[in-house]
Scaffold this motif. Structure first.
Motif, short mmCIF file in Angstrom:
data_model
loop_
_atom_site.label_atom_id
_atom_site.label_comp_id
_atom_site.label_asym_id
_atom_site.label_seq_id
_atom_site.Cartn_x
_atom_site.Cartn_y
_atom_site.Cartn_z
N TYR A 1 0.84 -1.21 0.00
CA TYR A 1 0.00 0.00 0.00
C TYR A 1 0.87 1.26 0.00
O TYR A 1 0.59 2.23 -0.72
CB TYR A 1 -0.91 0.00 1.22
CG TYR A 1 -1.66 1.30 1.39
CD1 TYR A 1 -2.79 1.59 0.64
CD2 TYR A 1 -1.19 2.27 2.30
CE1 TYR A 1 -3.46 2.81 0.78
CE2 TYR A 1 -1.85 3.48 2.45
CZ TYR A 1 -2.98 3.75 1.70
OH TYR A 1 -3.63 4.94 1.83
N THR B 1 2.37 2.07 -3.45
CA THR B 1 1.39 2.56 -4.44
C THR B 1 0.83 3.93 -4.07
O THR B 1 0.31 4.63 -4.93
CB THR B 1 0.24 1.56 -4.59
OG1 THR B 1 -0.35 1.32 -3.29
CG2 THR B 1 0.74 0.24 -5.17
N ASN B 2 0.94 4.33 -2.80
CA ASN B 2 0.43 5.63 -2.37
C ASN B 2 1.49 6.31 -1.49
O ASN B 2 1.20 6.72 -0.36
CB ASN B 2 -0.88 5.48 -1.60
CG ASN B 2 -1.96 4.77 -2.40
OD1 ASN B 2 -2.69 5.38 -3.16
ND2 ASN B 2 -2.03 3.46 -2.23
#
Length: 437
Positions: A122, A125-126
């Motif tokens: 996570y 990706t962010n």
């Protein structure tokens, strides 16, 4: 017996809840480490400029990566070890000696999936959003663990120094140019960045590392005006020239007394031509003195960087300079347009000669190159990587590698390419045929 079972049951659930909480904290530390190290400082800076306090705090935290990583790893290891210890206690109480192996297996799976892979995936990706979100808590963690981390840092640096490794805290600042260049090359290879855009940005980044002597027009190619020439001859030369500014010398080419602008020359001669009509008496063209019209020459050393020279051009509100060496001898000239061409590529107008003749492709797939073409321009046009440390032009590179002035027909192989001399004038190589080996 019933009371003992109740106590055991209550202890189990309390311990399980503690393990779950510790796994959440482990996931937080793992994701925070990945987010803060993977986040682009450029994007964080842009968000901070727009008013994001989280992004601004994330920038402050990542200024010292060593302290950040030390604090996060310390917290992550504490919660992981504590969670594993609690799980071992539960499984040992329930399954005896075999509970140790079972606890190790279960905790490895839980930590791997829920405390490592999931939060880090996570975070990758962010990255920027996650970094801004976790920065307030991580800032507190860094402050709390600061004494321990400082001691660990001293110990680590001492050990590394024993192996000859020096830590430079500002190395990430010095590597910005390489990061940008690497991102541009990667983007171009993936089809996201156009070659022209890549070359423009890299050209702008290289201005501070390149010297005037690398791109100047050599003195042998400078078109000059002799101050002792007849006025009509000077006017003809200016009209036939493709340049609006020409250096003026007296007695010898090294003695530059000024620079004449075509407009100033025509204005002065036009004034002489119209003088009789204004009643001031006839003034023949022979009375024209070019010394009264020329502008003061601007000399610059050949070692000046292109970045500094461009700033000087803008500050002086001029874009024409004569280049001299350490002895004051004329070496060439440089213009603001020459520097801009290093960024945007060749700039031509209706008066410029066709520049396409510098590089052509023959029927057999080889490249026909003008010897005066710079290595940098050749690399940009063909995406090659010929070195330009020892020479600025392709002909200069061949002469440097051959350690002689080659004759027509000689062939050399170096740097992964085949060079064939196809034309030569006096001691200059004027034409070559090149192909990759």
């Amino acid at each position: 017996m019933e009371q003992s079972f109740t106590q055991l049951d209550a202890a189990f659930w309390i311990t399980s809840a503690a393990i779950l909480l510790l796994l959440v904290l482990s996931a937080f530390f793992s994701g925070s480490e990945t987010a803060l190290t993977a986040a682009s400082r450029g994007k964080l800076r842009a968000q901070a400029d727009k008013g994001s306090k989280g992004a601004a705090r994330a920038l402050d935290i990542t200024d010292d990566n060593e302290r950040l990583i030390g604090s996060v790893l310390l917290g992550n290891n504490l919660v992981n070890i504590l969670a594993t210890s609690l799980a071992t206690a539960i499984f040992t109480r329930a399954f005896g000696e075999s509970g140790v192996a079972l606890a190790t297996l279960v905790m490895t799976m839980l930590v791997l999936v829920f405390a490592e892979v999931l939060p880090k995936t996570y975070a990758i990706t962010n990255a920027e959003a996650a970094a801004a979100g976790v920065s307030p808590v991580i800032a507190v963690v860094i402050r709390v663990f600061s004494p321990i981390v400082s001691a660990v840092r001293l110990l680590v640096r001492g050990v590394l120094r024993l192996f000859g490794v020096q830590i430079d805290p500002d190395s990430h600042i010095l590597a910005v140019r390489e990061e940008i260049a690497g991102a541009l090359y990667l983007g171009h290879s993936e089809g996201v960045v156009e070659k022209e855009d890549r070359d423009r940005i890299l050209g702008a980044l290289d201005l501070g590392e390149r010297a005037v002597e690398e791109i100047m027009l050599h003195r042998s190619q400078i078109e000059m005006i002799n101050a002792h020439s007849e006025p009509a001859e000077i006017l003809t030369q200016c009209l036939e020239s493709s340049h609006t500014r020409l250096p003026v010398f007296k007695d010898e080419p090294d003695n530059i007394i000024g620079v004449i602008h075509a407009k100033d020359l025509l204005r002065a001669m036009h004034k002489l031509a119209l003088a009789p009509a204004e009643g001031s008496g006839p003034q023949p063209m022979d009375d024209f003195k070019i010394e009264q019209v020329v502008m003061e020459p601007y000399f610059v050393p050949e070692t000046t960087t292109l970045d500094d020279q461009m700033r000087q051009f803008l500050r002086r509100r001029t874009h024409f300079a004569m280049v001299v060496d350490e002895y004051g001898s004329l070496q060439g000239l440089i213009t603001l347009e020459d520097i801009l061409e290093e960024i945007v590529g060749e700039i031509t107008d209706e008066f410029d000669a066709d520049v396409d003749h510098l590089i052509r492709k023959s029927e057999d797939g080889q490249f026909l190159i003008d010897g005066a073409m710079t290595i940098r321009d050749l690399n940009r046009a063909t995406d090659w990587a010929l070195p330009d440390d020892e020479a600025n032009t392709v002909a200069g590179l061949v002469i440097h590698e051959a350690q002689m002035i080659p004759t027509v027909g000689q062939v050399f192989s170096f740097h992964g390419f085949r060079f064939e001399v196809t034309a030569r004038k006096d001691n200059r190589i004027t034409r070559l045929k090149i192909r990759p080996l």
